[in-house]
Design a protein around this motif. Structure first.
Motif, PDB file in Angstrom:
ATOM      1  N   TYR A   1      16.047   6.297  -4.189  1.00 11.81           N
ATOM      2  CA  TYR A   1      16.067   4.852  -4.000  1.00 11.81           C
ATOM      3  C   TYR A   1      15.270   4.202  -5.131  1.00 11.81           C
ATOM      4  N   GLU A   2      15.869   3.199  -5.772  1.00  9.79           N
ATOM      5  CA  GLU A   2      15.170   2.459  -6.823  1.00  9.79           C
ATOM      6  C   GLU A   2      14.845   1.063  -6.302  1.00  9.79           C
ATOM      7  N   ILE A   3      13.584   0.674  -6.402  1.00  7.52           N
ATOM      8  CA  ILE A   3      13.161  -0.651  -5.948  1.00  7.52           C
ATOM      9  C   ILE A   3      13.169  -1.584  -7.151  1.00  7.52           C
ATOM     10  N   GLN A   4      13.848  -2.720  -7.017  1.00  6.24           N
ATOM     11  CA  GLN A   4      13.979  -3.686  -8.108  1.00  6.24           C
ATOM     12  C   GLN A   4      13.384  -5.026  -7.690  1.00  6.24           C
TER      13      GLN A   4
ATOM     14  N   PHE B   1      16.769  -8.763 -12.405  1.00 11.37           N
ATOM     15  CA  PHE B   1      15.952  -7.782 -11.714  1.00 11.37           C
ATOM     16  C   PHE B   1      15.483  -6.693 -12.671  1.00 11.37           C
ATOM     17  N   LEU B   2      14.238  -6.233 -12.467  1.00  5.20           N
ATOM     18  CA  LEU B   2      13.663  -5.118 -13.211  1.00  5.20           C
ATOM     19  C   LEU B   2      13.205  -4.056 -12.226  1.00  5.20           C
ATOM     20  N   SER B   3      13.237  -2.819 -12.693  1.00 13.62           N
ATOM     21  CA  SER B   3      12.866  -1.700 -11.827  1.00 13.62           C
ATOM     22  C   SER B   3      11.355  -1.644 -11.643  1.00 13.62           C
TER      23      SER B   3
ATOM     24  N   ASP C   1       4.300  -2.867  -3.358  1.00 12.93           N
ATOM     25  CA  ASP C   1       4.404  -3.433  -4.710  1.00 12.93           C
ATOM     26  C   ASP C   1       3.006  -3.492  -5.323  1.00 12.93           C
ATOM     27  N   PRO C   2       2.745  -2.720  -6.382  1.00 15.68           N
ATOM     28  CA  PRO C   2       1.392  -2.721  -6.958  1.00 15.68           C
ATOM     29  C   PRO C   2       1.073  -3.973  -7.761  1.00 15.68           C
ATOM     30  N   ASP C   3       2.096  -4.770  -8.082  1.00 15.06           N
ATOM     31  CA  ASP C   3       1.879  -5.937  -8.952  1.00 15.06           C
ATOM     32  C   ASP C   3       2.146  -7.252  -8.244  1.00 15.06           C
ATOM     33  N   PHE C   4       2.127  -7.264  -6.927  1.00 14.06           N
ATOM     34  CA  PHE C   4       2.391  -8.511  -6.213  1.00 14.06           C
ATOM     35  C   PHE C   4       1.261  -9.503  -6.491  1.00 14.06           C
TER      36      PHE C   4
END
Length: 757
Positions: A606-609, A617-619, A638-641
């Protein structure tokens, strides 16, 4: 600029109708009108009088602009007297669309210095009068030595006496002649879209013969100022719009400069009413602009010490400073070098063909004042200041649409331009750049990079590259159209087999855009059921300002990214049957995504975008599948939220040759997490703004005018939530469109605002 003459033979040959006889000789048709032109034209020793008519848009004089309702203009009726003239007076009758401003009638020098007046409306107290008896607004001023005060009433304006005598060489002097301007101000009351026509009449006696000269201005269009577009194409409209280049200082080929004569750069050229096309404005090809100016003599400068030595503007690394002068024998870009004549008139003309109907175009040019030492006083004594400042007007089909305002001397290039919208069926028009300032000491300038740019929209496709679908199932494509103006409302979907040759799908229509953050936006969706033959096809959206323009490749816009469609005919399972849930929430200011899948064996990864606009959208990363006997729940953090609104989707990578599948899109964030700018629009004497920010931080706001110049700015330290801000000192800003640019913690927002009275 300095001493200055016109060739009478050249003038007569140009101004008087001609018949070519069978023997090849030219016969001039002399009529009473032509005799008057001869008498009043500029010539050498035979010159009698020379007239000119122009106006200054006082409301837009700093930076230029179109003429709007409520603006104030100052009319300038110039006369240069080289022969004793008696019974001299001036009358103007005002047409609909203008209103005389009381006590603005006066006589000034060509540099704008007050000579006589201002005159009152009251009869018999001075030489000027404004009168509305009989319902006809008009003014009269008697001029010269021995002039009498006019009487009140409509009858007075029919009296053919009362003017005085003007003797050449009397103040205000101009090199042995007398040069002055009748000036007065008008308030523009015409409606937008109207064209006003200015008039005026000089009356005088010479050698006992009564004569008159009437000004009839072709017209001035009343339109709102529009900001110049930032997304444009097709900027160069003719091969001569930047005057080409060459390895000689002076270009041999002339340009279309009506009323002016081409010469080469030299110690005393070009003089008034002449022009050059050069890559170096020195008198002899030198490149040293550091040498002295007058009163120190310098033979490298034109007129032995007056003009700057510069290069052209095209391709300059710094568009404000322009290029350095081109050394002798080396290639360099050319520019138009103009020593403006006493009378106003055309300095550049061209006809633009194959333009698109109902389309906004930016018409602009770069201009520079090249003489900071050319001014003289009313006694014709050199003052070594800039003197008459250039002021140009731009016309469309011989009607004024824009004036540049005064071009101050600061040794820099400035861009001046406006937005013109073509008519519903208009495909060509004539453009003109005119000298709009009085001649005399000064008014020397260079012109380059005349542009006609088309303001194009941006088209943003979704998906941005490849769309996948199962045979006999629907697929959805969409395009977001963002435009600086609201006229690109016609659209059509197109299909191609090779990505080069396109044909309409027949799915066409129109949409009404909505203004969002200064841009006009709408979204076009299309949904169709795929068949096997659709696989490998490309799709795109085309937009235009009219339906007929969609079929014109020069007028339609198709700059969206093309979508490649993959259609699978076997092993194609519907996503909704496999992905059971996909949700997300915010916990401790972190985004948490959760999903569950019915058949884990179908997917290997599964890829989260993630997207900030819901389109691109970016991966964020991949999670490897952990296989279980039963349905399992997958979790991703999400580490960058960063608390701003974000969009998420899943890409499910197939374990076989089946196509990869995508989940629905979810948005995480809250209304309080968004940066919001709510401004009072339109604003008048104050600009009040509500600012909502998701966290503590510093915000900066800059208000720009339509030419990108900073009008005012404000910086604040804000706390999370909503804060009120107030821009002070905006009441003196000119009416028109402004752009408010806000920057908060790397988030940039633009708002289009309007200033009114």
């Amino acid at each position: 600029m300095r001493n200055f003459y016109n060739d009478v033979n050249r003038f007569l040959f140009r101004a008087i109708p001609k018949i070519r006889l069978p023997n090849g000789r030219i016969f001039l048709l002399i009529t009473a009108v032509n005799l008057a032109l001869i008498f009043f034209s500029s010539s050498t020793k035979a010159q009698k009088l020379q007239f000119s008519y122009s106006y200054i848009n006082l409301s837009r004089n700093n930076g230029g602009g179109t003429l709007e309702q409520g603006d104030t203009i100052e009319v300038h009726a110039l006369v240069k007297v080289n022969s004793t003239t008696n019974n001299f007076y001036y009358i103007d009758t005002f047409r609909t669309g203008t209103q005389y401003i009381n006590k603005s009638l006066k006589l000034i020098t060509n540099e704008g210095i007050l000579f006589r007046g201002p005159y009152t409306n009251t009869p018999l107290d001075d030489l000027g009068e404004y009168d509305i008896s009989g319902g006809i607004p008009r003014l009269r001023v008697n001029i010269g030595t021995g002039a009498t005060n006019p009487n009140s009433g409509i009858v007075n304006f029919g009296v053919t006496t009362g003017g005085g005598t003007v003797t050449p060489g009397s103040v205000p002097k101009f090199y042995g002649t007398t040069l002055f301007i009748v000036a007065y101000q008008l308030l523009i009351t015409a409606n937008y879209g109207d064209t006003i026509h200015l008039t005026g009449n000089y009356y005088l006696d010479t050698a006992g013969i009564k004569r008159s000269f009437r000004f009839d201005y072709a017209g001035i269009k009343i339109i709102k100022n529009q900001a110049l577009c930032t997304n444009f194409s097709g900027a160069g409209f003719t091969a001569d719009s930047s005057f080409k280049s060459g390895n000689t200082q002076n270009r041999a080929l002339p340009a279309i400069v009506p009323g002016y004569v081409k010469v080469n750069m030299g110690l005393n050229s070009p003089q008034d009413n002449f022009y050059a096309i050069a890559n170096n404005t020195s008198s002899n090809g030198t490149t040293n602009n550091a040498g002295p100016y007058v009163p120190t003599a310098n033979a490298n400068r034109v007129f032995n010490g007056f003009w700057d030595i510069i290069g052209d503007h095209t391709g300059a690394l710094n568009p404000v400073t322009g290029n350095l002068p081109t050394p002798s024998g080396q290639p360099g870009g050319y520019m138009l070098v103009v020593n403006a004549a006493y009378p106003t008139g055309e300095a550049y003309r061209d006809t633009i063909k194959n333009v698109c109907p109902n389309t906004y175009y930016e018409f602009s040019a770069w201009v520079r004042n090249i003489c900071g030492k050319c001014g003289i006083d009313s006694n014709s004594v050199q003052k070594y200041n800039p003197g008459v400042l250039p002021n140009l007007s731009y016309t469309i089909n011989d009607v004024d649409y824009f004036t540049t305002g005064t071009i101050v001397y600061n040794q820099t290039w400035v861009k001046r331009g406006f937005i013109y919208k073509t008519g519903p069926t208009e495909t060509q028009f004539t453009i003109t750049i005119k000298n709009n300032a009085a001649g005399g000491g000064g008014n020397d300038w260079v012109l380059d990079d005349i542009k006609l740019a088309t303001c194009y929209p941006n088209l943003i496709m979704n998906p941005s590259d490849t769309a996948s679908a199962c045979q006999n199932f629907p697929v959805n494509l969409s395009d977001t159209v963002k435009s600086y103006f609201n006229n690109y409302t016609n659209w059509c979907w197109e299909k191609s087999s090779d990505g080069i040759n396109w044909a309409s799908t027949g799915v066409c229509g129109t949409k009404i855009p909505v203004l969002i953050n200064g841009l006009w936006v709408y979204v076009v969706d299309t949904t169709f059921t795929t068949v096997a033959a659709d696989s490998g096809k490309y799709y795109r959206l085309k937009v235009a300002t009219t339906f007929s323009n969609l079929s014109n490749p020069n007028c339609a816009v198709d700059n969206s990214q093309k979508i490649f469609l993959k259609v699978y005919s076997s092993k194609c399972t519907v996503l909704s049957k496999q992905l059971l849930t996909f949700t997300g929430n915010i916990l401790n200011e972190k985004a948490i995504l959760k999903w569950s899948v019915e058949s884990e064996d179908l997917f290997k990864e599964y890829e989260i975008q993630k997207s900030t606009d819901g389109v691109h959208f970016l991966s964020l990363g991949n999670t490897t599948l952990i296989k279980t006997a039963n349905n399992s729940i997958h979790i991703f953090y999400d580490p960058d939220f960063n608390s701003a609104l974000s969009y998420y989707r899943l890409r499910l990578l197939s374990a076989s040759n089946s196509p990869d599948l995508y989940s629905k899109v979810i948005a995480l964030g809250s209304k309080n997490s968004l940066v919001k700018i709510s401004a009072l629009n339109p604003f008048k004497k104050s600009l009040k703004i509500d600012i909502t920010v998701p966290e503590d931080g510093k915000i900066s706001m800059v208000l720009y005018d339509i030419y990108g110049r900073e009008a005012c700015s404000k910086a604040m330290q804000l706390s999370k939530g909503t804060t009120k801000a107030d821009f002070e000192n905006v009441e003196n800003l000119s009416n028109g469109i402004y752009i408010l640019k806000t920057l908060f913690n790397s988030i940039s927002i633009k708002n289009k605002l309007i200033k009114t009275d």
